[in-house]
Design an enzyme around this catalytic site. Structure first.
Site, PDB file in Angstrom:
ATOM      1  N   GLU A   1      -1.049  -5.791   8.358  1.00 14.95           N
ATOM      2  CA  GLU A   1      -0.242  -5.043   9.770  1.00 14.95           C
ATOM      3  C   GLU A   1      -0.913  -5.364  10.923  1.00 14.95           C
ATOM      4  O   GLU A   1      -2.166  -4.962  11.089  1.00 14.95           O
ATOM      5  CB  GLU A   1      -0.141  -3.526   9.211  1.00 14.95           C
ATOM      6  CG  GLU A   1       0.712  -3.156   8.211  1.00 14.95           C
ATOM      7  CD  GLU A   1       0.856  -1.665   7.794  1.00 14.95           C
ATOM      8  OE1 GLU A   1       0.575  -0.831   8.845  1.00 14.95           O
ATOM      9  OE2 GLU A   1       1.171  -1.318   6.743  1.00 14.95           O
TER      10      GLU A   1
ATOM     11  N   ASP B   1      -0.984  -6.095  -0.105  1.00 17.08           N
ATOM     12  CA  ASP B   1      -1.403  -5.400   1.171  1.00 17.08           C
ATOM     13  C   ASP B   1      -3.099  -5.380   1.353  1.00 17.08           C
ATOM     14  O   ASP B   1      -3.486  -5.048   0.198  1.00 17.08           O
ATOM     15  CB  ASP B   1      -0.937  -4.119   1.166  1.00 17.08           C
ATOM     16  CG  ASP B   1       0.513  -3.935   2.052  1.00 17.08           C
ATOM     17  OD1 ASP B   1       0.768  -4.903   2.757  1.00 17.08           O
ATOM     18  OD2 ASP B   1       1.297  -3.087   1.900  1.00 17.08           O
TER      19      ASP B   1
ATOM     20  N   GLU C   1       9.561  -4.486  10.418  1.00 19.69           N
ATOM     21  CA  GLU C   1       9.873  -3.311   9.922  1.00 19.69           C
ATOM     22  C   GLU C   1      10.398  -2.172  10.860  1.00 19.69           C
ATOM     23  O   GLU C   1       9.981  -2.037  12.079  1.00 19.69           O
ATOM     24  CB  GLU C   1       8.777  -2.418   9.163  1.00 19.69           C
ATOM     25  CG  GLU C   1       8.972  -0.942   8.448  1.00 19.69           C
ATOM     26  CD  GLU C   1       8.271  -0.456   7.483  1.00 19.69           C
ATOM     27  OE1 GLU C   1       7.173  -1.161   6.899  1.00 19.69           O
ATOM     28  OE2 GLU C   1       8.381   0.428   7.083  1.00 19.69           O
TER      29      GLU C   1
ATOM     30  N   LYS D   1      -1.000  -9.429   2.849  1.00 18.91           N
ATOM     31  CA  LYS D   1      -0.203  -9.048   3.900  1.00 18.91           C
ATOM     32  C   LYS D   1      -1.096  -8.160   4.995  1.00 18.91           C
ATOM     33  O   LYS D   1      -1.774  -7.517   4.228  1.00 18.91           O
ATOM     34  CB  LYS D   1       1.067  -8.414   3.521  1.00 18.91           C
ATOM     35  CG  LYS D   1       1.851  -7.809   4.679  1.00 18.91           C
ATOM     36  CD  LYS D   1       3.330  -7.289   4.312  1.00 18.91           C
ATOM     37  CE  LYS D   1       3.421  -5.938   3.846  1.00 18.91           C
ATOM     38  NZ  LYS D   1       2.929  -5.061   4.723  1.00 18.91           N
TER      39      LYS D   1
ATOM     40  N   ASP E   1       0.911  -1.236   0.004  1.00 14.64           N
ATOM     41  CA  ASP E   1      -0.194  -0.138   0.220  1.00 14.64           C
ATOM     42  C   ASP E   1       0.989   0.959  -0.032  1.00 14.64           C
ATOM     43  O   ASP E   1       0.420   2.397   0.007  1.00 14.64           O
ATOM     44  CB  ASP E   1      -1.112   0.067   1.054  1.00 14.64           C
ATOM     45  CG  ASP E   1      -0.307  -0.081   2.536  1.00 14.64           C
ATOM     46  OD1 ASP E   1       0.738  -0.204   2.581  1.00 14.64           O
ATOM     47  OD2 ASP E   1      -1.218  -0.029   3.351  1.00 14.64           O
ATOM     48  N   SER E   2       2.316   1.112   0.042  1.00 14.52           N
ATOM     49  CA  SER E   2       3.059   2.201  -0.270  1.00 14.52           C
ATOM     50  C   SER E   2       2.783   2.792  -1.626  1.00 14.52           C
ATOM     51  O   SER E   2       3.336   3.950  -1.877  1.00 14.52           O
ATOM     52  CB  SER E   2       4.612   1.702  -0.102  1.00 14.52           C
ATOM     53  OG  SER E   2       4.713   0.524  -0.893  1.00 14.52           O
TER      54      SER E   2
HETATM   55  O1  KIV Z   1       3.638  -1.248   1.833  1.00 22.59           O
HETATM   56  C1  KIV Z   1       4.648  -1.514   1.516  1.00 22.59           C
HETATM   57  O2  KIV Z   1       5.582  -1.369   0.639  1.00 22.59           O
HETATM   58  C2  KIV Z   1       5.168  -2.366   2.779  1.00 22.59           C
HETATM   59  C3  KIV Z   1       6.758  -2.546   2.914  1.00 22.59           C
HETATM   60  C4  KIV Z   1       7.499  -1.248   3.413  1.00 22.59           C
HETATM   61  C5  KIV Z   1       7.070  -3.745   3.760  1.00 22.59           C
HETATM   62  O3  KIV Z   1       4.469  -2.898   3.554  1.00 22.59           O
END
Ligand code: KIV
Length: 289
Positions: free
Chosen positions: A125, A93, A190, A123, A54-55
């Site tokens: 968090e 994510d 992280e 994934k 989600d970056s």
């Molecule tokens: O969103 C993302 O790119 C991430 C990485 C920084 C692990 O969660």
């Protein structure tokens, strides 16, 4: 579905079992990608896993943080990545507030993400254990993510290293164990101190994937735009720049604009010709008009 990952004969995509089997055998390389072209490139480069992070909210969409990223946006980008990746395991994510409210929301939203994009794992968090258990039981492999969790940056007081004090470190150790017990097939660590990441890596039997967590992790992940110099926002200290593609792109476009203005692009090599006879006919018509 035609939008999903396609494989050539003899090509074997990596599975969650391959990732689990890498523990204590070989290091895992993971990188983010958000579109088909970059997914194709990183896959050809031989990474084990591609993260549709989600970056993308920050590095692709120009937002300040990741919390505004929607499920539809994640599906859109994940579908594109699935068209580019051949061999790597693609993980996407779960965006902010698509799983926190409960098991049902997590199942519905992860179900959409997997079904509509074709990614083979998600994934999420934090230590949302009932959600992780339910997704795993439903057949959706889950990668955990603890330490600095950007979706919760407001509560953590910003993008700061986590677990520096013994008490906070012990909580993260317990969370990692709990994530493994809940069914995660690996965990992103992280921005935590290297000795803590080393202790977590020794304690759990699933691979740890570090980002700003030192060299003892079972693998590493980086944001593609950070490592290639494509993002000019603040880069965390743990990022290593492997290229300066942003500067190269800027120079290339500068050169192009200059050549257009100077009339040196396009040349005959970039243009299409015409038969002499047809040209003569065209000219005759132009004279008549
Ligand atoms: O969103 C993302 O790119 C991430 C990485 C920084 C692990 O969660």
């Amino acid at each position: 579905m035609s939008t999903h990952q396609t494989f050539s004969a003899g090509e074997k995509p990596l599975s969650v079992l391959d990732v689990l089997g890498a523990k204590n055998r070989r290091k895992l390389a993971m990188v983010t990608a958000y579109d088909a072209s970059s997914a194709r490139i990183v896959d050809r480069a031989g990474v084990d896993m591609v993260l549709v992070g989600d970056s993308l909210g920050m590095v692709m969409l120009g937002r300040e943080d990741t919390v505004s990223v929607t499920l539809d946006e994640m599906i859109h980008h994940s579908r594109a990545v699935m068209r580019g990746a051949r061999r790597a395991l693609v993980v996407a994510d779960m965006p902010f507030m698509t799983y926190e409210t409960g098991v049902e929301a997590a199942l519905l939203n992860a179900g959409r993400l997997v079904r509509e994009s074709g990614v083979r794992a998600v994934k999420l968090e934090g230590a949302f254990l009932p959600q992780i258990r339910a997704l795993t039981e439903a057949g959706i492999p889950v990668m955990g993510h603890i330490g600095l969790t950007p979706q919760r940056a407001a509560r953590l007081g910003g993008f700061k290293v986590q677990g520096r004090k013994a008490g906070a470190a012990a909580i993260l150790l317990d969370e990692a164990t709990a994530l493994e017990e809940a069914g995660c097939f690996s965990i992103v660590l992280e921005a935590i101190p290297a000795p803590l990441a080393e202790a977590i890596t020794a304690r759990v039997s699933i691979p740890t994937i570090g980002i700003g967590a030192g060299a003892a992790c079972d693998g590493q992940v980086l944001v593609l735009h950070d490592m290639l110099g494509l993002y000019d926002g603040l880069a965390p200290r743990f990022v290593k720049r492997y290229a300066e593609l942003g500067a190269q792109m800027e120079q290339a476009v500068r050169d192009y604009a200059e050549e257009v203005r100077g009339g040196t692009f396009p040349t005959p090599a970039h243009s299409f010709g015409m038969d002499e006879e047809e040209r003569a006919r065209l000219e005759a018509r132009l004279r008549e008009a």
